[in-house]
Design an enzyme around this catalytic site. Structure first.
Site, PDB file in Angstrom:
ATOM      1  N   HIS A   1     -51.857 -39.841  85.902  1.00 51.94           N
ATOM      2  CA  HIS A   1     -52.134 -39.536  87.309  1.00 51.94           C
ATOM      3  C   HIS A   1     -51.473 -38.234  87.739  1.00 51.94           C
ATOM      4  CE1 HIS A   1     -53.837 -43.543  87.482  1.00 51.94           C
ATOM      5  NE2 HIS A   1     -54.367 -43.211  88.639  1.00 51.94           N
TER       6      HIS A   1
ATOM      7  N   LYS B   1     -52.533 -53.802  90.302  1.00 51.09           N
ATOM      8  CA  LYS B   1     -51.995 -54.966  91.007  1.00 51.09           C
ATOM      9  C   LYS B   1     -51.075 -54.531  92.125  1.00 51.09           C
ATOM     10  CE  LYS B   1     -47.773 -56.018  88.479  1.00 51.09           C
ATOM     11  NZ  LYS B   1     -46.650 -56.911  88.563  1.00 51.09           N
TER      12      LYS B   1
HETATM   13  S1  SF4 Z   1     -46.171 -61.944  85.811  1.00 49.24           S
HETATM   14 FE1  SF4 Z   1     -44.007 -61.511  86.157  1.00 49.24          FE
HETATM   15  S2  SF4 Z   1     -43.338 -60.359  84.395  1.00 49.24           S
HETATM   16 FE2  SF4 Z   1     -45.575 -60.295  84.444  1.00 49.24          FE
HETATM   17  S3  SF4 Z   1     -46.128 -58.431  85.590  1.00 49.24           S
HETATM   18 FE3  SF4 Z   1     -46.017 -60.095  87.073  1.00 49.24          FE
HETATM   19  S4  SF4 Z   1     -43.890 -60.031  87.842  1.00 49.24           S
HETATM   20 FE4  SF4 Z   1     -43.948 -58.855  85.970  1.00 49.24          FE
END
Ligand code: SF4
Lengths: 297, 204
Positions: free
Chosen positions: B43, B111
């Site tokens: 990026h 995310k």
């Molecule tokens: S599930 Fe837990 S360890 Fe995996 S990306 Fe999400 S916060 Fe991080």
């Protein structure tokens, strides 16, 4: 310590790391499945929980890391007092390096000043080893792998806190807990579990929040006031509507575990650690001869 | 058919502006086609004005640092993705809007959601932000059927390189659409209101 015993211990430590990275403990799986049931059919919350459940099964079958962030490596160990502390420290580090080579752990530890990743997961503070001698001639070894995304949304409050109107009592503690969940939204890969400590200083408080994650999901707090608070916090957090991954829904938290430490009259800290759904915790009794005798979760 | 966002939609290449503008916040989508991974290094590099060898017009960028292994198959080396969950998107917030505009990117997967600049760019240029399930490294790796290429492996290192991945039914939820809506904003506002109600009841 004899070389043969060292080799046996090393293999057992590596197996504990493998299992922790690939398999969630049964009590956590049950909680995830209960959360999945709560979500309405064809909703986004259900969609996320379906994917999470599928992922849990797949990782176990493939014996592969559940999440690619294999997290901070936190060992909580009781060892036979006649065994050598220095040797054990080295063995745990060796086990972490070997588990990293085998792909059970991602190369996940970076020098904070230079940004260099030496690829071994071993360096200052990594792994974190809490080694305590005891009179028994066996080991009690527990391991938590705690991801970075959820660690980032933990919080520490100093009461009284005027922003959220929290005073120095259990209602104030509850406000801190619910505020932390609200601030986290979906960023901690919820539905989550909180480890909370009332009191202590800033360092002991946070440290003890991690120990709360050693408790089983379904256990009951021996202190009735805290048991009640734990239950209420889960119920109220689940009214916020944040839901799995922050997509909206009923399951925002799966559990809250609260402990208390003495404090100075001048201070009143509430420390909250957030554990994501990928709540990796395993433990084993290892015999004095280095063999895994029993899994603890 | 669409009912309060609880719709399952199949989205296949080519990812045209029309298809993307047809998506709404809350839609559950399964993607089939090519996605390009890109995280911090890429990026920043694109933001500095560099041009990648492939065209990103009508493309999907995935905020992901996959674990990729080289395997031998019939004597030929082949890349295989063994873990491929999303990484936190907010780190790309300073760059994303500009990249959407300049390169004509149609969707960003990650995310944790993104901010105002990205939301506005999505609206203006016809792009969406889609949220993958954090931590679902194995499920997401399973829906990656083939690694079709890689760029910048030496320059950026494996997790930061641009991996060209062919995916099938890759599951995501639209959380920022091309009409100015953000599920993150909505849920934050609603949960904030719920929290004040709970706090209000505590006082009595
Ligand atoms: S599930 Fe837990 S360890 Fe995996 S990306 Fe999400 S916060 Fe991080």
């Amino acid at each position: 310590m004899k070389a043969a015993l060292q080799k046996k211990l090393l293999d057992s430590f590596i197996e504990i790391i493998r299992k922790t990275s690939a398999e969630l403990p049964k009590d956590v799986i049950d909680a995830v499945q209960a959360g999945r049931k709560q979500e309405a059919d064809a909703s986004r919350g259900k969609y996320a929980m379906d994917i999470i459940c599928k992922n849990i099964d797949l990782a176990k079958v493939k014996s592969a890391p559940l999440c690619q962030d294999t997290g901070s490596i936190l060992f909580f160990v009781h060892y036979p007092h006649k065994h050598d502390y220095d040797v054990l420290q080295k063995l745990f580090k060796k086990a972490v390096m070997a588990a990293t080579k085998k792909g059970y752990l991602r190369q996940n530890s970076v020098d904070s000043l230079t940004g260099v990743n030496n690829g071994t997961n071993v360096g200052p503070g990594s792994p974190t080893l809490h080694l305590e001698p005891w009179k028994k001639d066996s080991y009690d070894i527990r391991l938590i792998l705690k991801g970075g995304g959820c660690e980032n949304v933990g919080a520490q409050y100093s009461l009284p806190d005027s922003r959220i109107g929290a005073g120095r009592d259990l209602t104030g503690v509850k406000k801190c807990i619910l505020d932390c969940v609200q601030q986290a939204q979906g960023k901690g890969c919820g539905p989550g579990v909180l480890g909370v400590i009332v009191g202590g200083d800033r360092a002991t408080g946070y440290l003890a929040t991690k120990e709360q994650f050693l408790r089983k999901m379904e256990d009951k707090n021996p202190n009735p006031d805290l048991a009640k608070l734990e239950k209420e916090c889960v119920e109220e957090a689940n009214k916020l509507g944040i839901g799995p991954m922050g997509f909206g829904g009923k399951t925002t938290l799966m559990g809250v575990k609260i402990g208390a430490l003495n404090r100075l009259p001048a201070s009143f800290f509430v420390s909250v650690s957030y554990m994501c759904w990928a709540y990796r915790r395993q433990g084993a009794v290892v015999s004095g001869a280095g063999e895994i005798k029993k899994w603890l979760y | 058919m669409r009912s309060d966002g609880n719709t399952m939609i199949k989205l296949s290449a080519p990812f045209t502006e029309e298809k993307i503008r047809g998506l709404k916040v809350g839609d559950m989508v399964e993607i089939t086609g090519i996605v390009f991974t890109g995280r911090d290094a890429v990026h920043k590099w694109l933001h500095e004005g560099n041009m990648p060898p492939m065209s990103l017009k009508d493309s999907i960028i995935y905020h992901c640092g996959p674990v990729v292994m080289q395997k031998k198959e019939k004597g030929r080396a082949k890349w295989v993705v063994t873990a491929a969950g999303p990484t936190t998107s907010s780190r790309e917030e300073p760059y994303q809007a500009g990249i959407i505009e300049k390169h004509g990117v149609r969707a960003v997967i990650g995310k944790g959601g993104m901010g105002e600049k990205t939301r506005l760019a999505c609206e203006k240029f016809g792009c969406v932000y889609m949220h993958a399930v954090g931590g679902a490294a194995q499920v997401l790796a399973e829906s990656i059927k083939e690694v079709q290429g890689v760029f910048g492996l030496e320059k950026f290192g494996s997790p930061e390189a641009i991996w060209e991945l062919r995916v099938e039914d890759f599951p995501v939820v639209v959380t920022i659409d091309a009409h100015g809506n953000s599920l993150h904003k909505d849920i934050e506002a609603q949960s904030s209101k719920n929290l004040s109600d709970i706090f209000g009841a505590l006082k009595k």
